[in-house]
Enzyme design. Sequence first.
Site, short mmCIF file in Angstrom:
data_model
loop_
_atom_site.label_atom_id
_atom_site.label_comp_id
_atom_site.label_asym_id
_atom_site.label_seq_id
_atom_site.Cartn_x
_atom_site.Cartn_y
_atom_site.Cartn_z
N LYS A 204 2.16 68.28 39.28
CA LYS A 204 1.83 68.14 40.44
C LYS A 204 0.29 67.11 39.84
CE LYS A 204 1.05 69.17 45.08
NZ LYS A 204 1.52 70.20 46.97
N LYS A 262 5.16 64.96 40.18
CA LYS A 262 4.79 64.06 41.34
C LYS A 262 3.82 64.04 41.49
CE LYS A 262 4.16 66.06 45.52
NZ LYS A 262 3.30 67.18 46.92
C1 PBG Z 1 0.90 70.36 49.77
C2 PBG Z 1 1.98 69.10 48.98
C3 PBG Z 1 1.85 67.96 49.49
C4 PBG Z 1 2.62 67.01 49.78
C5 PBG Z 1 4.13 68.03 49.30
N1 PBG Z 1 3.31 69.40 49.51
C6 PBG Z 1 0.18 67.53 49.69
C7 PBG Z 1 -1.08 67.79 48.93
O1 PBG Z 1 -0.94 68.75 48.14
O2 PBG Z 1 -1.95 67.48 49.42
C8 PBG Z 1 2.75 65.53 49.40
C9 PBG Z 1 4.24 64.88 50.07
C10 PBG Z 1 3.79 63.80 49.99
O3 PBG Z 1 2.78 62.91 50.24
O4 PBG Z 1 5.20 63.03 50.40
N2 PBG Z 1 0.94 71.40 48.72
#
Ligand code: PBG
Length: 341
Positions: A204, A262
């Site tokens: 991520k 992601k």
């Molecule tokens: C937070 C989380 C995020 C997303 C999914 N879980 C945002 C972040 O890490 O700030 C983002 C998903 C998206 O942008 O569609 N744990």
Amino acid sequence: MTNVNQWLPLVRRPRRLRRSQAIRDLVRETVLLPNRLVLPQFIMEGDDTAQAIDAMPGRYRMTIDRTIAECKEAMTLGVQSFALFPLVSESLKTNDGRQALNSDNLVCRSIHAIKEACPGACVITDVALDPYSNVGHDGIVSPQGTVLNDETVEVLAKMAVVQAKAGADIVAPSDMMDGRVKAIRAALDESGFVEVGILSYTAKYASSFYGPFRQALESAPVDAPNVPKDKKTYQMDPANSREAIAEAMLDEAEGADMIMVKPGLPYLDIIHLLRSQTTLPIAAYHVSGEYAMVKAAAKLGWLDGEACMRESLVALARAGANVIFTYAALDYARSWRESFA
Ligand code: PBG
């Protein structure tokens, strides 16, 4: 050019396999079925309400009753998996995110309701503190402004057990703390939830494409002294790919059942790379900003939004994603059904 003798002496003519829709369908290499998609849903308290999300046209924050109605519709379209994200009231947010451990919280009530209404559904819950954090971080922030790893992991493991008790099929740690998969697996097993799976957000990235999601949940890091302005001390540097392999190897060893990359489209190379490194299923998250870009260009009349969305999702599958989280899941499933009508 009608004279046979003037034809180019080509043995291979790739265009022969592109002559008609029937032939193109025969030789298509990637077929993305709606049952490979996971629909992320934003849930809010209340009754019979849906609030539009500005930067995500077509998606809403919805009360539990409306969420259930959407799940039922999704099931008829072949989309059977849902990822739940709660909008938590400011008054319930704390640095340690303790509302995440309340077995009567919004997410737990949503899991119960969805599993009762759609017993065949696969409910995936997010394990991270940000929706519950008064400073907008995925972990506990120390007075000096450090996001604490081991202290956070302890809370996350409890959070996963609370979600499993409520009926979650798969828990999905999206926090990027070190060692959380191992701790969550151990906690689930100790509590008897050996069948609950872990989908780890393995690679991520600290991406700017999450903006619309943070607006939807009001979960962005707050601007205050000793609160990190971004998530770069735990999410990955967009410039790195070897590091994604290291994360994947760790998550697999710690007991992850699936791993995730992601965002999606800007990271096709990472999906492809990990596909060659592990036998675990790989999920890709086509994130809020990717969805917003296509929708915005479509609104301006600059792109065919539906076609670009389909192309994006098939590209993720072609790169090696076995599962795709996307806000366009229902649109994709509808167009899939129409293609046979
Ligand atoms: C937070 C989380 C995020 C997303 C999914 N879980 C945002 C972040 O890490 O700030 C983002 C998903 C998206 O942008 O569609 N744990």
